[in-house]
Scaffold this motif. Structure first.
Motif, PDB file in Angstrom:
ATOM      1  N   SER A 198     -19.324  -3.983  19.782  1.00 36.19           N
ATOM      2  CA  SER A 198     -20.483  -3.171  20.185  1.00 36.19           C
ATOM      3  C   SER A 198     -21.140  -3.612  21.493  1.00 36.19           C
ATOM      4  CB  SER A 198     -21.536  -3.203  19.067  1.00 36.19           C
ATOM      5  OG  SER A 198     -21.910  -4.540  18.807  1.00 36.19           O
ATOM      6  N   ARG A 256     -20.669  -1.522  25.714  1.00 33.41           N
ATOM      7  CA  ARG A 256     -21.271  -0.313  26.306  1.00 33.41           C
ATOM      8  C   ARG A 256     -22.748  -0.534  26.582  1.00 33.41           C
ATOM      9  NH1 ARG A 256     -19.846   5.033  23.399  1.00 33.41           N
ATOM     10  NH2 ARG A 256     -17.774   4.678  22.565  1.00 33.41           N
ATOM     11  N   ARG A 267     -27.464  -6.884  24.626  1.00 35.50           N
ATOM     12  CA  ARG A 267     -27.498  -5.767  25.579  1.00 35.50           C
ATOM     13  C   ARG A 267     -28.861  -5.678  26.268  1.00 35.50           C
ATOM     14  NH1 ARG A 267     -22.833  -4.082  27.594  1.00 35.50           N
ATOM     15  NH2 ARG A 267     -24.388  -3.235  29.022  1.00 35.50           N
ATOM     16  N   GLU A 280     -17.636   4.880  17.231  1.00 33.78           N
ATOM     17  CA  GLU A 280     -18.041   4.305  18.517  1.00 33.78           C
ATOM     18  C   GLU A 280     -19.155   3.282  18.322  1.00 33.78           C
ATOM     19  OE1 GLU A 280     -19.218   7.827  20.571  1.00 33.78           O
ATOM     20  OE2 GLU A 280     -17.226   8.711  20.294  1.00 33.78           O
ATOM     21  N   GLN A 288     -21.847   0.735  19.004  1.00 31.33           N
ATOM     22  CA  GLN A 288     -22.628   0.558  20.231  1.00 31.33           C
ATOM     23  C   GLN A 288     -24.084   0.280  19.891  1.00 31.33           C
ATOM     24  OE1 GLN A 288     -23.464   4.404  22.225  1.00 31.33           O
ATOM     25  NE2 GLN A 288     -22.182   5.238  20.591  1.00 31.33           N
TER      26      GLN A 288
END
Lengths: 552, 344
Positions: free
Chosen positions: A20, A23, A177, A299, A301
């Motif tokens: 994860s 992105r 992130r 997906e 993320q």
């Protein structure tokens, strides 16, 4: 280079961060419906201040802080309140909790935010109250109301501020992130914390499996204008535990049962610092957060979602569940919990949703007996003896379990993770703790009931005693009046005499009571009349009497 | 109760731990086979079968899943340790009685795996040496000194049918510890005793090599991190220290440090018996105390007691003390400034 102080124990689970963390943080679109629980922080839930049918604007306070340990909650978008009722929430118990359901009107109109750009010149207590009203709570998962932690009064001054960017749980990458993408903003929020705490030293601990985050934070630290040290700490679960990170960075142990402020240290999660930045810079309350959606989804993320986003929607935004999904976890696999209902929303405490599959999370094999191998004790970051506590918890000898410092257990799960016999050790400790709490509550209730009962008895006894005393006093008084000079050697006889006398007096008094009183105190004429009447009556009685005798 | 953590990754699962212990015994067993003949295979086989039998029976009677518990391999470990502590080529019923007491009495009467207070193999051994001292001291002579080394077939014959074709004297002899004790009591000078062939280089012909191989197996356990260094080191150090002190007190009268380390059950005890986690102390300091006590008692029993070897009794005595030792050697909990008093 800062010298680190490795904490005891710890484990190295596969980190699963790569799924994860590749992105950038995605922005969730506006959703038609949000569910905002009132209990989103440690302490008293917020008090709802809207009712069904009310129109609300984005950022409007819909729940006020209730009491000291509490904070506010806000509408994530503009719309209409359609329910203030129990809703499914992300909680291990699976029990529904009071929440405000908002139907979005699609306009996403916000109230007029009041930025706190001039926070440096603000009165600290006013600033803290603003922070409380903007709903800030620790976004690392513990959700302690931030304004309390920003009050150094109890400790005087907090010289060391630690920013927690360790993120040691497998799978979770939201802080990673955030640090990569918004390092400067995190530090702008940190400046507020530093100022309120009068901190002299600021350390940011980041596990060394996040080199990009470390680099980003270092770069931002160089430019931010106040001294901050970004420290790479070894990747070892649970390095992100507050007490563990504190020890790792400073070598100071937070005393058992105390707060880190007692040793002059305060710990904030990087996500909290970021939301503080939003609050200062834009006057924006906590209405969104970054959540990792990962595991068995198409997906994996990180997505910035509004608080109140149903988890089903979050999973959908992450591409949806792949086939064969076997459940969802809230938080990481070491300390998280199973989600019962995907209708439950994202709250300030939810940093990660992991969709499970049998391949990623195989069921634990059945437990075998403990062989006292001591693996658990070696893995324990608190140096407990889990195998001993397990023994006593299983035997329901909770006193003994407490003797082995059960309440120092941070429930990190390291012991269960390493147990060669697959014994769910942490479950035993949670069970033991809850039993002890329950018994404590029962004991308190029983104690209260006992006190109440004893007081009731005492009062009844006292009243009886008072009555008896009054009677005795009266009797004694009468005795004194009746025979003031009599002195008998035998007190028993005297007492009996007194009782007899009292009885005689009572009888006399009773007789007096039934005797008509209207003949007393009359004039001489009336008395004369009465005597005449009485004399006539006597004559008549005599005549009647004579007649009766004649008949006989 | 099924909460977090949702992932587990034991370094080794319990059945595997037991398997590795069995594996680590193989060097010693091989050396024994080589130096004393194939009889050891018969006793290992018999003990294993009896152990599995008694374990199954106990589980059946206690209404426990048999297959699940048999797979943990603990019964086999007990069987092998007892087989290696007993004389090989003893009559079959001696193994049966020993295993009965080990598995049924010492293990299942206490609640089965993990609950036993005493080392099951050592309980079996203690019962046998107290009840059948004659059979328990008829050890096979080392191949190098024996008049005849029984073959595998002969070994089966001996175990099941009794002496048969072979006379006992043809293949048995007193162990070094045993003959040392008897001869010292008889007044023979130590130097004269030590010169005899049975004493080999340091710890007895054959026996010293077997001990060396158990040491090798023990080092394997250490390398695999199945045991920590505390117990073997403290056990062997205490043996050495006690033997050294006794030698100083009675110079020329007593066997030396190396002899005590290389003979009897010293190595097997240090790495495989005293280290049994279920019955030993478990805190780091506790392990040191526990093993030092066992080592000290081993030499005291050997030198001043009635039994040739003292490992079994020393371990059993320290098993009694292990819970108390644990209680008073708890490590300091993170964040605790002073140890709170334990409720004993």
């Amino acid at each position: 280079m800062r010298s680190l102080h490795p904490f005891p124990g710890g484990v190295h689970p596969a980190d699963h961060k790569a799924e994860s963390n590749g992105r950038p943080i995605a922005q969730a679109p506006l959703l038609p419906r949000y569910v905002v629980p009132l209990r989103q922080h440690i302490g008293t839930p917020a008090k709802p201040v809207v009712k069904v049918g009310d129109k609300v604007l984005k950022g409007q306070s819909i729940g006020h802080a209730d009491g000291y340990v509490s904070t506010a909650i806000h509408a994530p978008t503009s719309g209409r309140v359609v329910a203030v009722a129990p809703q499914p929430v992300p909680h291990p118990s699976g029990i529904a909790d009071l929440a405000i359901v908002i139907e979005a009107d699609g306009d996403d109109r916000a109230i007029e935010y009041e930025p706190l750009i001039d926070w440096r010149s603000m009165d600290p207590s006013t600033l803290r109250n603003r922070i409380r009203d903007l709903g800030l709570a620790g976004l690392g998962g513990a959700v302690f109301p931030s304004y309390i932690k920003l009050n150094p009064k109890s400790a005087g001054r907090v010289p060391t501020l630690i920013l927690n960017g360790a993120e040691c749980e497998p799978w979770i990458t939201c802080d990673d992130r955030l640090m990569r993408e918004r390092a400067h903003d995190i530090l702008r929020g940190t400046a507020v914390i530093q100022s309120l705490l009068h901190a002299e030293e600021i350390l940011i601990g980041i596990e060394d499996n996040k080199p990009e985050a470390i680099a980003a934070m270092r770069e931002a630290a160089e430019q931010c204008g106040f001294p901050i040290e970004v420290v790479a700490v070894p990747t070892q679960y649970p390095a992100g535990g507050g007490k563990q990170l504190t020890y790792l960075l400073t070598g100071k142990e937070t005393p058992s049962g105390a707060l880190s402020t007692d040793i002059g240290i305060q710990v904030f999660n990087v996500g909290t610092a970021y939301s503080l930045y939003r609050a200062i810079e834009f006057g924006e309350p906590v209405i969104s957060r970054v959540v990792t959606a990962t595991g068995h989804v198409a997906e994996p993320q990180n997505i910035e979602v509004r608080i109140g986003t149903p988890i089903a929607d979050l999973i959908r935004l992450a591409g949806g569940e792949l086939s064969g999904a076997s459940g969802r976890l809230i938080g990481g696999p070491m300390m998280g919990f199973d989600l019962r209902d995907t209708a439950a929303p994202i709250t300030k405490a939810v940093n990660c949703v992991i969709v499970k599959s049998p391949a990623l999370f195989p069921p634990a094999p059945p437990p075998m007996p403990c062989i006292r191998c001591g693996e658990c004790a070696r893995a324990c970051p608190v140096s407990l003896q889990p195998f001993e506590m397990h023994w006593y918890a299983k035997a329901r000898d909770f006193g003994k379990a407490q003797g082995y410092q059960l309440f120092d257990c941070i429930e990190c799960g390291c012991c269960s993770y390493v147990c060669p016999s697959h014994i769910p050790l942490v479950d035993y400790f949670r069970f033991a703790k809850s039993e002890i709490w329950a018994r404590e509550r029962e004991k308190q209730a029983a104690e209260q009931a006992r006190t109440r009962h004893e007081f009731h008895q005492f009062r009844a006894e006292r009243e009886k005693q008072e009555k008896a005393d009054k009677l005795a006093a009266k009797a004694a008084e009468r005795l004194k009046q009746a025979e003031p000079t009599t002195a008998t050697a035998d007190p028993e006889a005297e007492r009996k005499k007194a009782i007899l006398q009292a009885a005689i007096e009572r009888a006399k008094k009773a007789k007096e009571d039934v005797t008509p009183k209207n003949v007393d105190n009359v004039s001489a004429e009336v008395r004369h009349e009465i005597e005449e009447i009485e004399a006539r009556r006597a004559k008549l009685r005599e005549a009647a009497h004579a007649q009766d005798e004649d008949k006989a | 109760m099924t909460g977090s953590p949702y992932i587990t990754q034991p370094r080794r699962e319990t059945p595997r731990v037991m398997q590795l212990v069995l594996l680590a015994l193989l060097p010693g067993i091989t050396a024994h086979w080589w130096l004393f003949g194939p009889g050891i295979l018969v006793s290992l086989l018999l003990c294993s079968l009896f152990a599995i039998g008694f374990e199954s029976l106990a589980l059946l009677m206690r209404n426990r899943p048999i297959g699940f518990y048999l797979r943990d391999n603990t019964a086999l470990v007990t069987a092998w340790l007892l087989a290696l502590s007993m004389p090989t080529l003893a009559p079959w019923w001696l193994y049966l009685v020993g295993i009965f007491f080990a598995i049924i009495v010492a293990k299942h009467f206490y609640g089965g795996m993990g609950q036993n207070l005493f080392n099951p193999a050592m309980v079996g051994f203690a019962v046998l040496i107290l009840s059948f001292p004659v059979q328990m001291t008829q050890w096979p002579a080392p191949a190098a000194l024996a008049a005849h080394v029984p073959s595998l077939v002969e070994a089966f014959d001996l175990v099941f049918a009794g002496q048969g074709a072979l006379s006992v004297d043809a293949y048995t002899s007193a162990t070094p510890l045993d003959s040392l004790k008897t001869q010292l009591r008889a007044g023979t000078a130590f130097d004269d005793i030590a010169g005899q062939a049975i004493f080999g280089h340091i710890g007895g012909t054959g026996g010293e090599i077997v001990a060396l191989m158990f040491l090798a197996g023990g080092l394997l356990l250490l390398a695999l991190r199945l045991i920590t260094w505390h117990i073997p080191l403290a056990f062997l150090a205490a043996i050495a220290l006690t033997a050294g002190v006794i030698q100083l007190i009675e110079p020329g009268e007593q066997a030396g440090i190396l002899f005590h380390l290389a003979t009897g059950g010293a190595m097997l005890g240090a790495f495989f018996i005293a280290t049994d986690p279920i019955t030993a102390a478990s805190t780091p300091r506790g392990k040191l105390l526990y093993a030092a006590g066992a080592g000290f008692l081993t030499v005291i029993i050997r030198v001043y007691g009635n039994f040739p070897d003292g490992v079994a009794f020393a371990v059993l005595l320290m098993n009694i003390a292990a819970p108390l030792i644990d209680l008073y050697t708890q490590p300091r909990v993170f964040g605790q400034t002073g140890r709170k008093d334990k409720q004993p």
